[in-house]
Write a protein that holds these residues in place. Sequence first.
Motif, PDB file in Angstrom:
ATOM      1  N   LEU A   1       0.831  -1.197   0.000  1.00  0.00           N
ATOM      2  CA  LEU A   1       0.000   0.000   0.000  1.00  0.00           C
ATOM      3  C   LEU A   1       0.871   1.254   0.000  1.00  0.00           C
ATOM      4  O   LEU A   1       1.918   1.288   0.654  1.00  0.00           O
ATOM      5  CB  LEU A   1      -0.908   0.026   1.232  1.00  0.00           C
ATOM      6  CG  LEU A   1      -2.036  -0.983   1.265  1.00  0.00           C
ATOM      7  CD1 LEU A   1      -2.787  -0.881   2.582  1.00  0.00           C
ATOM      8  CD2 LEU A   1      -2.982  -0.773   0.102  1.00  0.00           C
ATOM      9  N   PRO A   2       0.450   2.287  -0.722  1.00  0.00           N
ATOM     10  CA  PRO A   2       1.247   3.524  -0.704  1.00  0.00           C
ATOM     11  C   PRO A   2       1.184   4.161   0.678  1.00  0.00           C
ATOM     12  O   PRO A   2       0.146   4.173   1.323  1.00  0.00           O
ATOM     13  CB  PRO A   2       0.574   4.404  -1.749  1.00  0.00           C
ATOM     14  CG  PRO A   2      -0.782   3.838  -1.930  1.00  0.00           C
ATOM     15  CD  PRO A   2      -0.711   2.389  -1.575  1.00  0.00           C
ATOM     16  N   ARG A   3       2.283   4.617   1.133  1.00  0.00           N
ATOM     17  CA  ARG A   3       2.382   5.280   2.435  1.00  0.00           C
ATOM     18  C   ARG A   3       2.745   6.750   2.199  1.00  0.00           C
ATOM     19  O   ARG A   3       3.576   7.043   1.353  1.00  0.00           O
ATOM     20  CB  ARG A   3       3.474   4.636   3.281  1.00  0.00           C
ATOM     21  CG  ARG A   3       3.368   3.132   3.367  1.00  0.00           C
ATOM     22  CD  ARG A   3       3.007   2.714   4.766  1.00  0.00           C
ATOM     23  NE  ARG A   3       3.159   1.286   4.962  1.00  0.00           N
ATOM     24  CZ  ARG A   3       2.146   0.431   4.889  1.00  0.00           C
ATOM     25  NH1 ARG A   3       0.948   0.859   4.618  1.00  0.00           N
ATOM     26  NH2 ARG A   3       2.344  -0.844   5.107  1.00  0.00           N
ATOM     27  N   PRO A   4       2.113   7.650   2.942  1.00  0.00           N
ATOM     28  CA  PRO A   4       2.483   9.064   2.776  1.00  0.00           C
ATOM     29  C   PRO A   4       3.923   9.287   3.236  1.00  0.00           C
ATOM     30  O   PRO A   4       4.375   8.691   4.206  1.00  0.00           O
ATOM     31  CB  PRO A   4       1.489   9.805   3.677  1.00  0.00           C
ATOM     32  CG  PRO A   4       0.997   8.777   4.639  1.00  0.00           C
ATOM     33  CD  PRO A   4       1.108   7.446   3.966  1.00  0.00           C
ATOM     34  N   SER A   5       4.621  10.116   2.504  1.00  0.00           N
ATOM     35  CA  SER A   5       6.008  10.381   2.904  1.00  0.00           C
ATOM     36  C   SER A   5       6.025  11.412   4.021  1.00  0.00           C
ATOM     37  O   SER A   5       5.142  12.259   4.126  1.00  0.00           O
ATOM     38  CB  SER A   5       6.835  10.870   1.720  1.00  0.00           C
ATOM     39  OG  SER A   5       6.379  12.130   1.294  1.00  0.00           O
ATOM     40  N   HIS A   6       7.014  11.321   4.855  1.00  0.00           N
ATOM     41  CA  HIS A   6       7.198  12.267   5.951  1.00  0.00           C
ATOM     42  C   HIS A   6       8.029  13.430   5.424  1.00  0.00           C
ATOM     43  O   HIS A   6       8.900  13.242   4.575  1.00  0.00           O
ATOM     44  CB  HIS A   6       7.919  11.562   7.109  1.00  0.00           C
ATOM     45  CG  HIS A   6       7.932  12.353   8.366  1.00  0.00           C
ATOM     46  ND1 HIS A   6       8.994  13.136   8.728  1.00  0.00           N
ATOM     47  CD2 HIS A   6       7.003  12.495   9.340  1.00  0.00           C
ATOM     48  CE1 HIS A   6       8.735  13.723   9.884  1.00  0.00           C
ATOM     49  NE2 HIS A   6       7.527  13.348  10.276  1.00  0.00           N
ATOM     50  N   TRP A   7       7.786  14.625   5.929  1.00  0.00           N
ATOM     51  CA  TRP A   7       8.507  15.797   5.439  1.00  0.00           C
ATOM     52  C   TRP A   7      10.008  15.610   5.541  1.00  0.00           C
ATOM     53  O   TRP A   7      10.768  16.118   4.718  1.00  0.00           O
ATOM     54  CB  TRP A   7       8.070  17.063   6.181  1.00  0.00           C
ATOM     55  CG  TRP A   7       8.326  17.032   7.665  1.00  0.00           C
ATOM     56  CD1 TRP A   7       7.419  16.712   8.632  1.00  0.00           C
ATOM     57  CD2 TRP A   7       9.550  17.299   8.337  1.00  0.00           C
ATOM     58  NE1 TRP A   7       8.018  16.764   9.865  1.00  0.00           N
ATOM     59  CE2 TRP A   7       9.322  17.129   9.719  1.00  0.00           C
ATOM     60  CE3 TRP A   7      10.813  17.669   7.918  1.00  0.00           C
ATOM     61  CZ2 TRP A   7      10.314  17.308  10.667  1.00  0.00           C
ATOM     62  CZ3 TRP A   7      11.811  17.857   8.860  1.00  0.00           C
ATOM     63  CH2 TRP A   7      11.545  17.677  10.223  1.00  0.00           C
ATOM     64  N   SER A   8      10.469  14.863   6.546  1.00  0.00           N
ATOM     65  CA  SER A   8      11.910  14.728   6.765  1.00  0.00           C
ATOM     66  C   SER A   8      12.612  13.983   5.628  1.00  0.00           C
ATOM     67  O   SER A   8      13.820  14.134   5.455  1.00  0.00           O
ATOM     68  CB  SER A   8      12.188  14.032   8.095  1.00  0.00           C
ATOM     69  OG  SER A   8      11.629  12.738   8.096  1.00  0.00           O
ATOM     70  N   SER A   9      11.861  13.225   4.834  1.00  0.00           N
ATOM     71  CA  SER A   9      12.506  12.530   3.714  1.00  0.00           C
ATOM     72  C   SER A   9      12.960  13.505   2.634  1.00  0.00           C
ATOM     73  O   SER A   9      13.816  13.168   1.823  1.00  0.00           O
ATOM     74  CB  SER A   9      11.572  11.471   3.135  1.00  0.00           C
ATOM     75  OG  SER A   9      10.404  12.067   2.626  1.00  0.00           O
ATOM     76  N   ASP A  10      12.413  14.725   2.630  1.00  0.00           N
ATOM     77  CA  ASP A  10      12.817  15.748   1.655  1.00  0.00           C
ATOM     78  C   ASP A  10      13.733  16.811   2.252  1.00  0.00           C
ATOM     79  O   ASP A  10      14.070  17.783   1.582  1.00  0.00           O
ATOM     80  CB  ASP A  10      11.569  16.442   1.085  1.00  0.00           C
ATOM     81  CG  ASP A  10      10.700  15.500   0.289  1.00  0.00           C
ATOM     82  OD1 ASP A  10      11.254  14.600  -0.367  1.00  0.00           O
ATOM     83  OD2 ASP A  10       9.469  15.654   0.327  1.00  0.00           O
ATOM     84  N   ALA A  11      14.127  16.650   3.497  1.00  0.00           N
ATOM     85  CA  ALA A  11      14.948  17.655   4.181  1.00  0.00           C
ATOM     86  C   ALA A  11      16.381  17.675   3.640  1.00  0.00           C
ATOM     87  O   ALA A  11      16.964  16.629   3.369  1.00  0.00           O
ATOM     88  CB  ALA A  11      14.971  17.380   5.677  1.00  0.00           C
ATOM     89  N   LEU A  12      16.912  18.873   3.458  1.00  0.00           N
ATOM     90  CA  LEU A  12      18.296  19.010   2.995  1.00  0.00           C
ATOM     91  C   LEU A  12      19.303  18.494   4.011  1.00  0.00           C
ATOM     92  O   LEU A  12      20.409  18.099   3.638  1.00  0.00           O
ATOM     93  CB  LEU A  12      18.613  20.483   2.683  1.00  0.00           C
ATOM     94  CG  LEU A  12      18.064  21.042   1.390  1.00  0.00           C
ATOM     95  CD1 LEU A  12      18.441  22.516   1.254  1.00  0.00           C
ATOM     96  CD2 LEU A  12      18.559  20.256   0.198  1.00  0.00           C
ATOM     97  N   CYS A  13      18.933  18.462   5.273  1.00  0.00           N
ATOM     98  CA  CYS A  13      19.859  18.007   6.311  1.00  0.00           C
ATOM     99  C   CYS A  13      19.952  16.487   6.375  1.00  0.00           C
ATOM    100  O   CYS A  13      20.815  15.943   7.067  1.00  0.00           O
ATOM    101  CB  CYS A  13      19.450  18.554   7.672  1.00  0.00           C
ATOM    102  SG  CYS A  13      17.821  17.999   8.222  1.00  0.00           S
ATOM    103  N   LYS A  14      19.096  15.818   5.653  1.00  0.00           N
ATOM    104  CA  LYS A  14      19.101  14.350   5.653  1.00  0.00           C
ATOM    105  C   LYS A  14      20.480  13.864   5.212  1.00  0.00           C
ATOM    106  O   LYS A  14      20.986  14.245   4.175  1.00  0.00           O
ATOM    107  CB  LYS A  14      18.027  13.830   4.703  1.00  0.00           C
ATOM    108  CG  LYS A  14      17.873  12.340   4.715  1.00  0.00           C
ATOM    109  CD  LYS A  14      16.742  11.929   3.793  1.00  0.00           C
ATOM    110  CE  LYS A  14      16.629  10.431   3.757  1.00  0.00           C
ATOM    111  NZ  LYS A  14      15.559  10.005   2.867  1.00  0.00           N
ATOM    112  N   GLY A  15      21.089  13.051   6.050  1.00  0.00           N
ATOM    113  CA  GLY A  15      22.413  12.521   5.749  1.00  0.00           C
ATOM    114  C   GLY A  15      23.559  13.357   6.285  1.00  0.00           C
ATOM    115  O   GLY A  15      24.711  12.929   6.231  1.00  0.00           O
TER     116      GLY A  15
END
Length: 108
Positions: free
Chosen positions: A14-28
């Motif tokens: 099932l598709p799951r909504p993405s969390h805003w943090s997956s698009d954050a520039l600080c990720k990684g």
Amino acid sequence: MPFPRPADRAPDNLPRPSHWSSDALCKGEVTELWYLTPGASASYAKSICWRCTVRSECLTDALERGESFGVWGGLDERERRALLTDARRAAQKQREREQEKASSGVAS
């Protein structure tokens, strides 16, 4: 046979909504850059935050959770406290104005 609880039997496709943090520039990035020791500069973390497309979501999340450490949404702890204090004062003044109007019989 009892009915299975939906959470126990939900299909993985099932598709799951993405969390805003997956698009954050600080990720990684190195986490310590956002959780500074006293006296350290937050300018690097803030420079990334200010370019981030999910900065407002990040700040909202930190404010709603009462995050008391680190840089979130481009603001450090002190700046978030000041923002909340200003918002509380503005809300209090608005309530007082509304109470004055109500007690004087003036319709808005």
